[in-house]
Design a protein around this motif. Structure first.
Motif, mmCIF file in Angstrom:
data_model
loop_
_atom_site.group_PDB
_atom_site.id
_atom_site.type_symbol
_atom_site.label_atom_id
_atom_site.label_comp_id
_atom_site.label_asym_id
_atom_site.label_seq_id
_atom_site.Cartn_x
_atom_site.Cartn_y
_atom_site.Cartn_z
ATOM 1 N N THR A 276 0.767 -1.444 -0.069
ATOM 2 C CA THR A 276 -0.101 0.116 -0.054
ATOM 3 C C THR A 276 0.837 1.373 0.007
ATOM 4 O O THR A 276 0.623 2.299 -0.663
ATOM 5 N N THR B 144 0.689 4.146 -3.112
ATOM 6 C CA THR B 144 0.379 5.408 -2.745
ATOM 7 C C THR B 144 1.409 6.124 -3.335
ATOM 8 O O THR B 144 1.203 7.343 -3.803
ATOM 9 N N HIS C 89 -7.225 3.956 -5.917
ATOM 10 C CA HIS C 89 -8.000 4.611 -5.220
ATOM 11 C C HIS C 89 -8.200 3.665 -3.941
ATOM 12 O O HIS C 89 -7.880 4.056 -2.783
ATOM 13 N N LYS C 90 -8.569 2.533 -4.083
ATOM 14 C CA LYS C 90 -8.366 1.634 -3.078
ATOM 15 C C LYS C 90 -7.287 1.597 -2.342
ATOM 16 O O LYS C 90 -7.339 1.384 -0.844
ATOM 17 N N LYS D 288 -6.420 4.636 -0.367
ATOM 18 C CA LYS D 288 -7.195 4.821 0.781
ATOM 19 C C LYS D 288 -6.908 3.959 2.174
ATOM 20 O O LYS D 288 -6.783 4.316 3.203
ATOM 21 N N ILE E 52 -3.837 5.266 3.680
ATOM 22 C CA ILE E 52 -4.168 6.434 4.486
ATOM 23 C C ILE E 52 -4.841 6.036 5.714
ATOM 24 O O ILE E 52 -4.547 6.585 6.909
ATOM 25 N N GLU E 53 -5.561 4.958 5.878
ATOM 26 C CA GLU E 53 -6.056 4.368 6.951
ATOM 27 C C GLU E 53 -5.207 3.727 7.924
ATOM 28 O O GLU E 53 -5.303 3.854 9.208
ATOM 29 N N ASP F 92 -3.231 12.013 0.823
ATOM 30 C CA ASP F 92 -4.466 12.251 1.088
ATOM 31 C C ASP F 92 -5.102 12.998 -0.257
ATOM 32 O O ASP F 92 -6.190 13.046 -0.743
ATOM 33 N N ARG G 125 -5.584 10.781 -3.026
ATOM 34 C CA ARG G 125 -6.706 10.175 -2.957
ATOM 35 C C ARG G 125 -7.911 10.922 -3.295
ATOM 36 O O ARG G 125 -8.843 10.562 -3.872
ATOM 37 N N GLN G 126 -7.906 12.301 -2.883
ATOM 38 C CA GLN G 126 -9.093 13.020 -3.388
ATOM 39 C C GLN G 126 -9.163 13.084 -4.773
ATOM 40 O O GLN G 126 -10.287 13.405 -5.507
ATOM 41 N N SER H 30 -10.726 10.099 -6.136
ATOM 42 C CA SER H 30 -12.066 10.022 -5.734
ATOM 43 C C SER H 30 -12.740 10.955 -6.789
ATOM 44 O O SER H 30 -14.059 10.469 -7.284
#
Length: 298
Positions: A172, A176, A239-240, A243, A246-247, A260, A263-264, A267
């Motif tokens: 991840t 990212t 995106h998944k 996300k 970031i989580e 983030d 990610r935006q 999205s």
């Protein structure tokens, strides 16, 4: 090694499964769609009619699936691999995130099944050529059983230790960084196009300079420069992955502000109907805003 199972024959899985069959292994396969049935049978694999049927005959099962929810269902659902009579090691090449992987490892271990989380990087081309990077973690004896198969599908194999989920954490983070660098590259290249710079010359300069990254070296020349936009990895899957990362950052108290923003943007692209498109097409949003185009058809 006995019978090997493979579940999930999409853009990545079909190539990995084909390589394992062509390497001479006794391979049984299943996917909810039968699009790859004939090619895999031609490569020597045996098609079965359910996840449970795979787990009843294969000691080691590899999965390549799109989302954490589907991985959860296939591995630990009522009709999942956990119910099989033969399976003892599961190799998960999907990207689920470390928290899901740790939970599944505990659930499976209670049934004497060991999980090797082994997410991969390198895209469809890497899967087809067997040059993927594999980031694996899990109990050492389970990894030892998985390693010969991982060497068939990958070129760069990394073992990150016995703690479940460490492979997922690394994957991840990698994806990212890829997303953030790709979107930044889109912005810069569209700006250069609007200013009149030649697209290929921009890439040639960047790729021998400090701005180079996977997008400028591989993704953009192969998928965007000549306006091909082949399907390799969807916007919604990227995106998944971002996300999930970031989580984990929030869980561990690590700020990820730039990530983030990426990610935006992804999205937003999904909201514009690009979720099922290869993420290369996100550059078209920047082109529309800038009233310009990067690259030209051959």
């Amino acid at each position: 090694m006995g019978t090997i199972g493979f579940v999930g024959l999409g853009n990545m899985g079909r190539h990995m499964a084909t390589r394992i069959a062509q390497a001479g292994h006794d391979l049984v396969v299943f996917d909810i769609k039968d699009l790859q049935r004939k090619p895999l049978e031609a490569a020597g694999a045996k098609w079965v009619d359910s996840v449970g049927a795979v787990a009843d005959v294969a000691d080691t099962v590899i999965v390549s699936l799109p989302t954490p929810a589907i991985v959860d269902q296939v591995l630990a659902g009522d009709q999942g691999l956990i119910s099989g009579s033969a399976v003892r090691v599961i190799i998960d090449t999907s990207t689920t995130g470390p928290s899901v992987s740790k939970r599944l490892a505990d659930t499976l271990l209670a049934r004497d099944i060991r999980l090797v989380d082994a997410p991969v990087s390198g895209g469809v081309t890497g899967a087809e050529q067997g040059t993927l990077t594999v980031m694996a973690s899990g109990q050492a004896d389970a990894y030892a059983q998985a390693e010969p198969l991982l060497k068939i599908i990958g070129k760069n194999i990394f073992y990150l230790g016995p703690e479940p989920g460490q492979g997922q954490m690394m994957k991840t983070i990698n994806n990212t960084l890829c997303a953030a660098a790709t979107l930044a590259s889109f912005e810069g290249l569209v700006l250069g196009s609007k200013a009149g710079l030649d697209p290929k010359t921009m890439l040639d300069i960047i790729n021998v300079s400090s701005g180079r990254n996977f997008a400028t070296e591989v993704k953009i020349p192969q998928c965007i420069l000549h306006r091909d936009f082949p399907m390799r990895f969807t916007t919604e899957l990227l995106h998944k992955d971002v996300k999930l990362c970031i989580e984990e950052g929030a869980r561990l108290g690590v700020p990820m502000w730039v990530s983030d923003m990426a990610r935006q943007m992804l999205s937003f692209a999904i909201g514009q109907g690009m979720g099922a498109d290869d993420y290369a097409r996100v550059i078209q949003l920047y082109e529309n805003w800038g009233a310009t185009q990067f690259g030209n058809a051959r």
